[in-house]
Design a protein around this motif. Structure first.
Motif, PDB file in Angstrom:
ATOM      1  N   ARG A  81      38.730  10.399  29.048  1.00 24.08           N
ATOM      2  CA  ARG A  81      39.599   9.743  28.958  1.00 24.08           C
ATOM      3  C   ARG A  81      40.288   9.569  30.530  1.00 24.08           C
ATOM      4  NH1 ARG A  81      43.182   7.542  25.311  1.00 24.08           N
ATOM      5  NH2 ARG A  81      44.769   8.212  26.529  1.00 24.08           N
ATOM      6  N   PRO A  82      40.471  10.710  31.455  1.00 23.43           N
ATOM      7  CA  PRO A  82      41.045  10.450  32.583  1.00 23.43           C
ATOM      8  C   PRO A  82      40.088   9.704  33.588  1.00 23.43           C
ATOM      9  CG  PRO A  82      41.053  12.758  32.008  1.00 23.43           C
ATOM     10  CD  PRO A  82      40.270  12.089  30.920  1.00 23.43           C
ATOM     11  N   LEU A  83      38.507   9.838  33.560  1.00 26.02           N
ATOM     12  CA  LEU A  83      37.887   9.290  34.273  1.00 26.02           C
ATOM     13  C   LEU A  83      38.092   7.816  33.813  1.00 26.02           C
ATOM     14  CD1 LEU A  83      34.633  11.312  34.508  1.00 26.02           C
ATOM     15  CD2 LEU A  83      36.305  10.763  36.334  1.00 26.02           C
ATOM     16  N   TYR A  92      43.281   3.390  26.313  1.00 27.93           N
ATOM     17  CA  TYR A  92      44.415   4.400  26.365  1.00 27.93           C
ATOM     18  C   TYR A  92      44.763   4.445  24.905  1.00 27.93           C
ATOM     19  CZ  TYR A  92      48.977   6.458  26.870  1.00 27.93           C
ATOM     20  OH  TYR A  92      49.958   7.170  27.120  1.00 27.93           O
ATOM     21  N   ALA A 111      42.044   1.405  36.089  1.00 22.98           N
ATOM     22  CA  ALA A 111      43.048   0.888  36.943  1.00 22.98           C
ATOM     23  C   ALA A 111      42.539   0.473  38.522  1.00 22.98           C
ATOM     24  CB  ALA A 111      43.922   2.125  36.992  1.00 22.98           C
ATOM     25  N   GLY A 112      41.455   1.313  38.966  1.00 26.37           N
ATOM     26  CA  GLY A 112      41.141   1.031  40.248  1.00 26.37           C
ATOM     27  C   GLY A 112      40.333  -0.294  40.303  1.00 26.37           C
ATOM     28  N   PHE A 121      34.872   2.166  41.734  1.00 22.59           N
ATOM     29  CA  PHE A 121      35.722   2.467  40.681  1.00 22.59           C
ATOM     30  C   PHE A 121      34.978   2.303  39.263  1.00 22.59           C
ATOM     31  CE2 PHE A 121      39.276   2.357  43.560  1.00 22.59           C
ATOM     32  CZ  PHE A 121      40.168   3.530  43.153  1.00 22.59           C
ATOM     33  N   LEU A 150      40.383   5.921  32.513  1.00 23.58           N
ATOM     34  CA  LEU A 150      41.600   5.077  32.615  1.00 23.58           C
ATOM     35  C   LEU A 150      41.828   5.175  34.277  1.00 23.58           C
ATOM     36  CD1 LEU A 150      43.985   6.876  30.097  1.00 23.58           C
ATOM     37  CD2 LEU A 150      42.806   4.632  29.978  1.00 23.58           C
ATOM     38  N   THR A 151      41.535   6.077  35.159  1.00 22.58           N
ATOM     39  CA  THR A 151      41.584   5.995  36.566  1.00 22.58           C
ATOM     40  C   THR A 151      40.649   4.804  36.949  1.00 22.58           C
ATOM     41  OG1 THR A 151      42.117   8.162  36.517  1.00 22.58           O
ATOM     42  CG2 THR A 151      41.410   7.175  38.546  1.00 22.58           C
ATOM     43  N   SER A 152      39.174   4.902  36.430  1.00 19.48           N
ATOM     44  CA  SER A 152      38.462   3.945  36.804  1.00 19.48           C
ATOM     45  C   SER A 152      38.958   2.289  36.625  1.00 19.48           C
ATOM     46  CB  SER A 152      37.050   4.174  36.067  1.00 19.48           C
ATOM     47  OG  SER A 152      36.317   3.046  36.188  1.00 19.48           O
ATOM     48  N   TRP A 169      42.164  -1.520  30.018  1.00 21.09           N
ATOM     49  CA  TRP A 169      42.959  -0.295  30.129  1.00 21.09           C
ATOM     50  C   TRP A 169      43.786   0.032  28.700  1.00 21.09           C
ATOM     51  CZ3 TRP A 169      47.468   1.990  30.242  1.00 21.09           C
ATOM     52  CH2 TRP A 169      47.837   3.354  31.146  1.00 21.09           C
ATOM     53  N   GLY A 190      33.940   5.664  36.362  1.00 24.04           N
ATOM     54  CA  GLY A 190      34.187   5.895  34.957  1.00 24.04           C
ATOM     55  C   GLY A 190      33.440   5.119  33.928  1.00 24.04           C
TER      56      GLY A 190
END
Length: 506
Positions: A344-346, A464, A352-353, A392, A348-350, A460, A396
């Motif tokens: 999940r962190p990878l 989430y 967003a970028g 990005f 969502l960060t991916s 995204w 992710g």
């Protein structure tokens, strides 16, 4: 042997070398596919000139591989349940070999299309089976890394394709692009023989009732006997076999679906709530992987850089090589992070970028199109935004998509459930490949990337709310993670798992 941590969870051990070697060999098919994708980016420039085809034919040639891959992916799930994971990889290699030979011969557009279609079917088989094979051999603590190796393979293949473009472009027009496409036949032969030395998936063997063989392979791909025994018990339970059974061969009932019988009904017609959620997650992640526009950049990179103001052919191909290098570097970073940081962190960060990068690229290309003079800052911004977007995406979304859909389905549904995700992936890839030029002609190239930015925003929120964390959990735990009636943990990856109603047992 290595020391084991005491606890009631999965024992954490170092990565098993044999399992890693098997995953690397299986990922070679992805390198071949990636090469074909990357090399086609530059080859299209020369094919259009040599065969005198128009933009519509270029789009069809670019996208037809993925439409045929859709067919291959859907057939691959049932095939791998019937003949096994290993022989499905061999079959994929042989089909792709035939397609590469046809493309390398390519005397005219029709033969070239036949080669792309044949290769596409092999690609569909390969994309379906490689992550499943890797996931079924690996332990929970290394599954993210090993299952994402096929995506690393695709990135390495794309980079090799871009480099091949640059060097083969120096040959004559008729020979250059044919060598670009035909050379992929060589590694296909090597893989077809190499995979025969690899073991079969122990989980597939258990589904066939071949427990003795499954246990022997588990002992090879586990670091300790205790780990192998623990995994073996979980696999037997998932296959509907008594955990205390010690027979080498057992006869399973037809209801178990040892060769894929009844799976489509359980997946599509009467899915349980957890399976319905898994299917939605798998379809969604593969839909958004390509709906966010990566194929436009990977396949039509030279056109984007040309629109931005790069006119020299060699510089166009070199700029595209930069895309391949960026893609490879960041997908390797993601692969090394999956089992430490989590999915999940990878993800969502991916995404967003990607939203920021696509917005910047849309802005830069819009300024370039509307300006009558050459703006150097807009050219630089276009190239930087393209590289940032690719970075990005691969950090992710690219890596997580294949790992996630190959690990979330129960054993009896895994191959065919993952194949549905892959089919959606190929359908979206084909849709973008075959419509990108038409879309940017209709709404401008800048407007096209603004559109992809909007799709990324939707992606995204989908990720989430609908994709729970799976890091460190065994394949046999997935049904509990995706069930709102069970409570393996109060919160999974930021998504609350609802407790059972009052009076209802776990």
């Amino acid at each position: 042997m290595v020391s084991m941590e005491e606890g009631n969870g999965e024992n954490r051990t170092r990565m098993n070398r044999h399992a890693c070697a098997c995953a690397i060999v299986a990922s070679m098919i992805s390198i071949i596919f990636g090469y074909d994708t990357g090399v086609m980016s530059g080859a299209l420039i020369f094919i259009k000139e040599d065969l005198r085809i128009d933009d519509t034919q270029v789009q069809v040639l670019a996208g037809i591989l993925n439409l045929c891959a859709l067919v291959g992916a859907l057939c691959g799930g049932r095939t791998s349940d019937y003949i096994g994971r290993r022989y499905t990889i061999v079959l994929a290699s042989v089909i792709f070999l035939l397609g590469s030979v046809l493309m390398g011969y390519g005397p005219n557009y029709a033969v070239l299309m036949a080669g792309r279609c044949t290769a596409g079917i092999g690609v569909g088989f390969a994309l379906m089976i490689a992550p499943v094979y890797s996931a079924e051999l690996s332990s929970p603590d290394s599954r993210g890394f090993l299952s994402s190796l096929p995506e690393v393979g695709i990135s390495i293949g794309i980079l090799l394709g871009y480099v091949s473009n640059y060097f083969f472009a120096k040959l004559t027009l008729k020979l250059g692009w044919r060598l670009m496409l035909g050379v992929a036949a060589i590694p296909s032969i090597a893989l077809a023989f190499g995979i025969l030395k690899m073991p079969e998936s122990p989980r597939w063997l258990a589904m066939q009732g071949r427990l003795g063989e499954a246990k022997k392979i588990l002992l090879r791909v586990s670091n300790t006997q205790e780990e192998a025994e623990s995994r073996f018990r979980d696999i037997k339970a998932a296959a509907g076999i008594d955990e205390n059974c010690t027979d080498d061969i057992v006869k399973l009932s037809s209801k178990t679906g040892t060769q894929g019988q009844g799976v489509w009904k359980e997946l599509l017609l009467r899915p349980s709530p957890p399976v319905r959620w898994m299917l939605l997650a798998a379809i969604g992640i593969h839909f958004f992987e390509h709906a966010t526009g990566i194929e436009g950049v990977v396949l039509y990179g030279p056109r984007i850089f040309k629109k931005a103001g790069v006119t020299d052919r060699n510089k166009l191909l070199l700029a595209t090589v930069g895309v391949g290098i960026t893609k490879t570097v960041f997908v390797i970073i993601a692969t090394l992070s999956l089992d430490k940081v989590g999915r999940r962190p990878l993800l969502l960060t991916s995404v967003a970028g990607m939203v920021l990068a696509l917005t910047g690229l849309g802005f830069a290309l819009t300024v370039v199109e509307r300006s009558e003079q050459k703006l150097r800052w807009a050219l630089v911004l276009s190239i930087l935004a393209t590289y940032t977007y690719v970075a990005f995406f691969n950090f992710g979304l690219a890596a997580v998509s294949w790992v996630y859909s190959s690990e979330i389905f129960p054993l009896r549904l895994r191959a065919q459930g993952h194949s549905i995700g892959v089919a959606v992936n190929r359908l979206m890839n084909a849709a973008i490949s075959m419509s990108f030029i038409s879309i940017y002609k209709a709404i401008t190239i800048g407007g096209t990337f603004f559109m992809f930015a909007g799709v990324s925003v939707v992606a995204w929120f989908f990720f989430y709310f609908l994709l729970p964390e799976t890091k460190g959990r065994s394949l046999e735990e997935m049904e509990a993670i995706f069930s709102r009636r069970t409570k393996p943990r109060n919160v999974v990856g930021g998504i609350e798992i609802q407790p059972p109603a009052a009076g209802q047992s776990h």
